[in-house]
Design an enzyme around this catalytic site. Structure first.
Site, PDB file in Angstrom:
ATOM      1  N   ASN A 242       0.815  -1.217   0.000  1.00 15.49           N
ATOM      2  CA  ASN A 242       0.000   0.000   0.000  1.00 15.49           C
ATOM      3  C   ASN A 242       0.847   1.265   0.000  1.00 15.49           C
ATOM      4  O   ASN A 242       0.403   2.325  -0.436  1.00 15.49           O
ATOM      5  CB  ASN A 242      -0.927   0.009   1.225  1.00 15.49           C
ATOM      6  CG  ASN A 242      -2.301  -0.529   0.898  1.00 15.49           C
ATOM      7  OD1 ASN A 242      -3.123   0.160   0.290  1.00 15.49           O
ATOM      8  ND2 ASN A 242      -2.541  -1.775   1.243  1.00 15.49           N
ATOM      9  N   ILE A 268     -10.686  -8.862   1.926  1.00 10.99           N
ATOM     10  CA  ILE A 268     -12.051  -9.316   1.634  1.00 10.99           C
ATOM     11  C   ILE A 268     -12.119 -10.307   0.476  1.00 10.99           C
ATOM     12  O   ILE A 268     -13.024 -11.145   0.414  1.00 10.99           O
ATOM     13  CB  ILE A 268     -13.009  -8.134   1.322  1.00 10.99           C
ATOM     14  CG1 ILE A 268     -12.486  -7.262   0.178  1.00 10.99           C
ATOM     15  CG2 ILE A 268     -13.276  -7.320   2.573  1.00 10.99           C
ATOM     16  CD1 ILE A 268     -13.532  -6.281  -0.345  1.00 10.99           C
ATOM     17  N   CYS A 330      -7.003  -1.116   9.425  1.00  7.60           N
ATOM     18  CA  CYS A 330      -6.650  -2.033   8.350  1.00  7.60           C
ATOM     19  C   CYS A 330      -6.342  -1.155   7.153  1.00  7.60           C
ATOM     20  O   CYS A 330      -5.456  -0.315   7.249  1.00  7.60           O
ATOM     21  CB  CYS A 330      -7.752  -3.057   8.106  1.00  7.60           C
ATOM     22  SG  CYS A 330      -9.428  -2.385   8.072  1.00  7.60           S
ATOM     23  N   SER A 331      -7.076  -1.321   6.058  1.00  8.12           N
ATOM     24  CA  SER A 331      -6.871  -0.396   4.944  1.00  8.12           C
ATOM     25  C   SER A 331      -7.824   0.775   5.113  1.00  8.12           C
ATOM     26  O   SER A 331      -7.406   1.898   5.343  1.00  8.12           O
ATOM     27  CB  SER A 331      -7.142  -1.084   3.608  1.00  8.12           C
ATOM     28  OG  SER A 331      -6.181  -2.072   3.349  1.00  8.12           O
ATOM     29  N   TRP A 334     -12.952  -0.315   7.824  1.00  3.80           N
ATOM     30  CA  TRP A 334     -14.361  -0.643   8.011  1.00  3.80           C
ATOM     31  C   TRP A 334     -14.675  -2.137   7.950  1.00  3.80           C
ATOM     32  O   TRP A 334     -15.828  -2.530   8.102  1.00  3.80           O
ATOM     33  CB  TRP A 334     -15.258   0.116   7.032  1.00  3.80           C
ATOM     34  CG  TRP A 334     -14.845   0.136   5.595  1.00  3.80           C
ATOM     35  CD1 TRP A 334     -14.306  -0.884   4.868  1.00  3.80           C
ATOM     36  CD2 TRP A 334     -14.964   1.250   4.703  1.00  3.80           C
ATOM     37  NE1 TRP A 334     -14.080  -0.490   3.577  1.00  3.80           N
ATOM     38  CE2 TRP A 334     -14.476   0.818   3.439  1.00  3.80           C
ATOM     39  CE3 TRP A 334     -15.437   2.558   4.819  1.00  3.80           C
ATOM     40  CZ2 TRP A 334     -14.435   1.661   2.325  1.00  3.80           C
ATOM     41  CZ3 TRP A 334     -15.394   3.377   3.704  1.00  3.80           C
ATOM     42  CH2 TRP A 334     -14.902   2.940   2.471  1.00  3.80           C
ATOM     43  N   ASP A 335     -13.657  -2.974   7.722  1.00  5.96           N
ATOM     44  CA  ASP A 335     -13.880  -4.417   7.704  1.00  5.96           C
ATOM     45  C   ASP A 335     -13.148  -5.117   8.851  1.00  5.96           C
ATOM     46  O   ASP A 335     -13.730  -5.367   9.898  1.00  5.96           O
ATOM     47  CB  ASP A 335     -13.454  -4.999   6.353  1.00  5.96           C
ATOM     48  CG  ASP A 335     -14.343  -4.522   5.220  1.00  5.96           C
ATOM     49  OD1 ASP A 335     -13.824  -4.091   4.169  1.00  5.96           O
ATOM     50  OD2 ASP A 335     -15.578  -4.554   5.389  1.00  5.96           O
ATOM     51  N   ARG A 336     -11.885  -5.392   8.638  1.00  2.10           N
ATOM     52  CA  ARG A 336     -11.128  -6.097   9.668  1.00  2.10           C
ATOM     53  C   ARG A 336     -11.101  -5.317  10.973  1.00  2.10           C
ATOM     54  O   ARG A 336     -11.161  -5.886  12.066  1.00  2.10           O
ATOM     55  CB  ARG A 336      -9.703  -6.375   9.183  1.00  2.10           C
ATOM     56  CG  ARG A 336      -9.649  -7.452   8.138  1.00  2.10           C
ATOM     57  CD  ARG A 336      -8.346  -7.461   7.367  1.00  2.10           C
ATOM     58  NE  ARG A 336      -8.297  -6.430   6.338  1.00  2.10           N
ATOM     59  CZ  ARG A 336      -7.397  -6.412   5.370  1.00  2.10           C
ATOM     60  NH1 ARG A 336      -6.473  -7.360   5.307  1.00  2.10           N
ATOM     61  NH2 ARG A 336      -7.394  -5.441   4.480  1.00  2.10           N
ATOM     62  N   ARG A 376     -21.031  -4.992   0.843  1.00  2.85           N
ATOM     63  CA  ARG A 376     -20.575  -6.296   1.306  1.00  2.85           C
ATOM     64  C   ARG A 376     -21.621  -7.375   1.182  1.00  2.85           C
ATOM     65  O   ARG A 376     -21.304  -8.540   0.965  1.00  2.85           O
ATOM     66  CB  ARG A 376     -20.133  -6.230   2.777  1.00  2.85           C
ATOM     67  CG  ARG A 376     -18.917  -5.389   3.024  1.00  2.85           C
ATOM     68  CD  ARG A 376     -17.645  -6.068   2.540  1.00  2.85           C
ATOM     69  NE  ARG A 376     -16.528  -5.155   2.667  1.00  2.85           N
ATOM     70  CZ  ARG A 376     -16.084  -4.401   1.665  1.00  2.85           C
ATOM     71  NH1 ARG A 376     -16.633  -4.457   0.470  1.00  2.85           N
ATOM     72  NH2 ARG A 376     -15.063  -3.574   1.873  1.00  2.85           N
TER      73      ARG A 376
END
Lengths: 650, 324
Positions: A242, A268, A330-331, A334-336, A376
């Site tokens: 990244n 994801i 994370c990136s 909003w997920d991990r 998602r």
């Protein structure tokens, strides 16, 4: 369409003949003839994929796979009808406007006030207050009141006292999607906190004073520690990659007093593929133990679950045992980040293990912090690469914890399964859109109903009979063993094989124990009442009169409806009272009463959209052979090769 | 249901009138029977070379033979040893755990055993046919199948007392050579030829049943663990020797105490009861799908991880039920 057959995946003999209906919101199969008029309802929102298979002599097979892991296998007699159904379902399962979703037409017959009340059930301000905020270290900030700073964050965020608006805005410009560090959980016992954000736009060497000040502010908000952990939940390689795109992670040299840590959880896309592979294993026909275990390992699913759990454990330990605050990202955060923060919070705070607390947790870390539900979970037709079972994984982590700590959660497995179901069902408005901003623009709360109110109303179905708020397992932090603990992670057949009744124990221990608990409580109350009456009678010195027992009424009460409101608001406490309770004497006609508890009728099965399973036998599967020829056939005699007729062929 | 050892057909396809008559008398007029041979068709054929064999169709016309190979002997012991090693290996990563588990093959053996027992039960309950079970010696996989089939079929075998009776009948008196089989367990480096965990496999299968039918067995996991312990090392004489004859010669009954006597003492007994038990008069048909068969953590991780939280859960269950 008439004369459609619905096949049972495990036993082709159980094919049902009936009529298939397509409505604006559901696919409905109604079985012919039987007195029960068994119906199978599937919401279009639940449909994940539709497969038209090769036409056979019996008709055209259509396979519908659902997001809640239900698999519907239909056989439609005419190819043309099959094609029409197929085309229609494809369109129906891919809505383009929100208004097409079921939640906008769903009508539970509540008035406007009840709808509002439903939405007020979970209040995040109250939650932060419960944590102890605002206080001398943390405050609420309205810097994002018009979503001007970050459009995927809520209007109200909680930040350290020393984080001025200037610092917040500056930091947000240095973070991916402008998701600046904000408070997720405050551990009042030692002032440590869990904060969350997205990755910094640091590239190889970029710096941002305000962002560095933001992290310092977080550190200062915890006087008990002179450093904070920064946890990047990505694999190191991904995070490094990244940097080439101008993003990356925090350099310990630039940020004073941080200890940086990678905890590699895959992205994801990897998770989407992992689930796909696992579902393929589930679809194998009569797999051997070998096929199953290899397939499961190959999917990597449990490995990912463990990775999420380990991250949560690390953070919970840092907060509870070391007293150090943690910033997680994370990136995009909003997920991990959501998964890991909520697992950590659950481990730390017993409140989140209550039913209400769990709802609050999801509202806080998933809904308010802008987890992209629409992308998602495919509310609307969109980019398939955005689809990923992120919240499913979190829900599974909770289940894994429930298996390890059976007394620690106020709610049961069914609660988790229904929540997962409704993430995809779009029957309620909670999990629509990608952010609070979008939901407010669509006026979701005025046009749809809240899932939480619905679940709360039916909470008797979701209770864990082994939960006691004063039990040692429910106090304080949960400390799962980290290693060696590979074996502690089990395949969740209750979720991934949810609809294959043949795989699960026929009798639910949870439901039975809940019934026992309810009955005990009713008897206790009755005992109290009788005790009072006896006392009164004795006072008036009418010792001749016998106390009438209310046996007749009791057997009606044992119908075990969920109308016992004493189960309502607080977890039950049954520990000491039960021991002193006298056993019932046989003369009062107990036998039928105890039988009532154990019959199928009294066991709750409040699965949405499902018809009742009417098989009365105690056994699990119909053992008649599954050969293509159907019908009862005798196991064959041996020959050189094994023939496939008997069910119990290896 | 009948059990025996293999017929001594031998390479010359010997016949035995008495044996044929005996099996003939078992069946009613017009009835058919099933012979479940726990060896593969291949192995059964090969057995002829060493004097054993199978029942030829021509000589036993009303019996249909089915082969359901079940692992025993050295290979089963290896499977057990590997599993215990895997469980004790702290270095196994999650990436590798399932394949490691698979390579032990233990769960496949559990599945096969349950499957075969269900087949026997199915023949009796659904086809209403008599069943003869045998392997080679009739002392290992044979007993596994007949005992398990009875737990599946017969509710009286699921009571505490009935289960003990089943063990006494189908394992002890039937001559399972406990002394040879349950000598060193999984840790011995001397890979003894006769060592094999058939009895443990049986207990594992029973545990699987208790998981799938939590209300249907009167006894708890604790009983199964106690039986496992006592099969290998015991203060009681119940599992001593290899058969009744040896037990007679050693005067086991005169010189030792019976495990059953101790287990059935009122205070002791309480510990082995399943608080959820409720008499279930129906047959219990287990699911043998891989998802339904789990690693028996209570046994294989008994000393590796704390069972505290699960024990607390059972205590809670006990309280709820007793309180009621």
């Amino acid at each position: 369409v008439e004369n459609v057959r619905l096949l049972d995946r495990l036993s082709s003999r159980k094919a049902a003949l009936g009529t298939l209906y397509l409505t604006a919101t559901h696919v409905i199969f109604v079985e012919n003839g039987s007195e029960t008029r068994k119906e199978t309802w599937v919401l279009h929102s639940q449909i994940s994929s539709i497969e038209k298979q090769a036409t056979t002599a019996t008709g055209c097979p259509l396979l519908i796979r659902c997001k809640n892991f239900q698999i519907i296998q239909l056989v439609i007699p005419q190819e043309r009808d099959c094609h029409d159904v197929y085309i229609s379902l494809i369109r129906l399962a891919r809505p383009v406007k929100y208004e097409e979703l079921y939640c906008f037409s769903f009508n539970p017959k509540l008035d406007k006030e009840e709808r509002e009340q439903g939405w007020k059930l979970v209040n995040l301000n109250e939650e932060y207050n419960r944590m102890g905020i605002p206080n001398s270290y943390w405050q609420i900030s309205d810097v994002n009141r018009d979503y001007g700073v970050c459009d995927s964050y809520p209007t109200e965020v909680y930040v350290p006292k020393s984080a001025t608006a200037h610092i917040i805005v500056g930091s947000s410009k240095f973070r991916s999607r402008r998701r600046f560090p904000a408070l997720s959980y405050y551990y009042k016992d030692n002032n440590a906190s869990i904060c969350r954000s997205s990755q910094p736009l640091s590239g190889f060497s970029a710096r941002c004073l305000e962002d560095e000040q933001m992290l310092q502010a977080i550190r200062k908000a915890n006087p008990g520690s002179d450093f904070i952990y920064v946890v990047d939940t990505r694999p190191k390689l991904n995070a490094m990659a990244n940097r080439a795109a101008g993003k990356g992670y925090e350099n310990e040299d630039n940020y004073s007093n941080i200890k940086f840590q990678f905890i590699g959880i895959e992205n994801i896309h990897v998770m989407r593929n992992s689930l796909q592979k696992m579902l393929e294993v589930c679809e194998l026909k009569s797999p051997s133990m070998s096929d199953f275990l290899w397939g499961l390992e190959n999917s990597g699913w449990l490995k990912h679950i463990k990775a999420i759990m380990d991250a949560g454990i690390f953070i919970a330990k840092a907060v509870a045992e070391e007293g150090v605050s943690v910033l997680v990202h994370c990136s995009d955060g909003w997920d991990r980040t959501a998964q890991v923060c909520s697992v950590a919070s659950l481990l730390l705070d017993p409140y989140y293990r209550t039913m209400k607390g769990f709802m609050v947790l999801i509202e806080k870390d998933w809904v308010s912090f802008g987890h992209k539900f629409n992308h998602r979970y495919g509310n609307l037709d969109g980019d398939p690469k955005e689809i990923s079972p992120v919240i499913d994984q979190f829900i599974e982590c909770v289940w894994q914890l429930m298996e390890q700590f059976p007394c620690a959660f106020e709610f049961n497995e069914r609660f988790l399964i229904h929540i997962q179901h409704h993430v995809y069902s779009c029957q309620f408005g909670n999990f629509l859109c990608n952010s609070q901003k979008e939901r407010r623009e669509l006026k979701i709360q005025e046009r749809t109903y809240s899932l939480w109110a619905h679940l709360w109303k039916n909470r008797a179905d979701y209770l864990n009979p082994l939960y006691r708020s004063d039990h040692s397992q429910t106090q304080g932090t949960l400390r799962p063993q980290m290693a060696p603990c590979n074996f502690l992670y089990k395949f969740w057949s209750g979720m991934y094989n949810r609809f294959e009744k043949g795989l699960h124990p026929r009798q639910s221990v949870t439901d039975y124990l809940m019934a026992v608990k309810e009955e005990s409580q009713q008897l206790e109350e009755e005992l109290e009442v009788l005790g009072e009456r006896l006392a009164n009678l004795q006072k008036s010195q009418l010792t001749d009169i016998k106390v009438e027992s209310k046996q007749q009424d009791r057997s009606k009460q044992l119908g075990l409806s969920a109308s016992n409101n004493s189960l309502a608001n607080t977890p039950q406490d049954y520990s000491n009272d039960l021991k002193s309770f006298p056993s019932r004497s046989p003369s009062q006609g107990d036998e039928e009463d105890s039988a009532l508890i154990l019959t199928q009728d009294n066991l709750k099965s409040s699965d949405p959209d499902l018809s009742a399973n009417s098989d009365q036998e105690s056994g699990v599967e119909d053992l008649s052979c599954r050969s293509p020829s159907g019908g009862g056939c005798l196991p064959s005699e041996d020959s050189g090769k094994d023939s496939d007729e008997a069910v119990f062929l290896a | 249901m009948l059990r025996s050892s293999q017929p001594l057909t031998g390479p010359n396809r010997k016949r035995c009138r008495e044996d044929e008559v005996l099996l003939g008398t078992v069946l009613d007029e017009g009835e058919r029977g099933f012979i479940i041979d726990t060896r593969s068709a291949q192995a059964a054929k090969q057995a002829r070379m060493t004097g054993g064999g199978t029942e030829p169709k021509s000589s036993y016309p009303r019996w249909r033979r089915l082969h359901r190979p079940l692992e025993r002997g050295r290979l089963l012991q290896e499977s057990f040893i590997k599993l215990v090693e895997a469980c004790n290996d702290a270095s196994v990563n999650m990436d590798r755990w399932l394949s490691r588990l698979e390579s032990c093959r233990w769960l496949s053996h559990v599945k096969a055993a349950l499957s075969t027992a269900c087949l026997a039960a199915q023949c009796m309950d659904r086809e209403e046919a008599s069943v003869l079970v045998h392997g080679a010696e009739g002392t290992d996989t044979t007993l596994l199948v007949t005992a398990l089939a009875q737990v599946i079929l017969d509710p009286s075998c699921r009571t505490l007392v009935g289960f003990q009776g089943l063990l006494e009948r189908e394992w002890i008196q039937a001559g399972h050579p406990f002394h040879l089989r349950c000598s060193r367990s999984a840790y011995s480096h001397a890979r003894l030829k006769q060592e094999a965990p058939l009895f443990l496999l049986f207990l594992d299968c029973v545990w699987q049943l208790s998981r799938q039918f939590p209300f249907s067995l009167e006894f708890s996991e604790r009983l199964l663990l106690t039986l496992f312990d006592n099969a290998y090392a015991s203060a009681y004489g119940t599992f001593l020797c290899n058969n009744e004859k040896e037990r007679c010669l050693c005067k086991v009954k005169e010189n030792t105490h019976s495990l059953w006597a101790w287990l059935n003492e009122p205070e002791e007994k309480m510990k082995y009861l399943n608080p959820l038990y409720s008499h279930n008069s129906l047959v219990i048909w287990p699911s043998i799908e891989p998802q339904s068969i789990q690693l028996w953590q209570g046994l294989f991780f008994r000393w590796i991880r704390s069972s505290q939280y699960l024990d607390e859960a059972w205590a809670e269950i006990q309280q709820l039920v007793e309180g009621n």
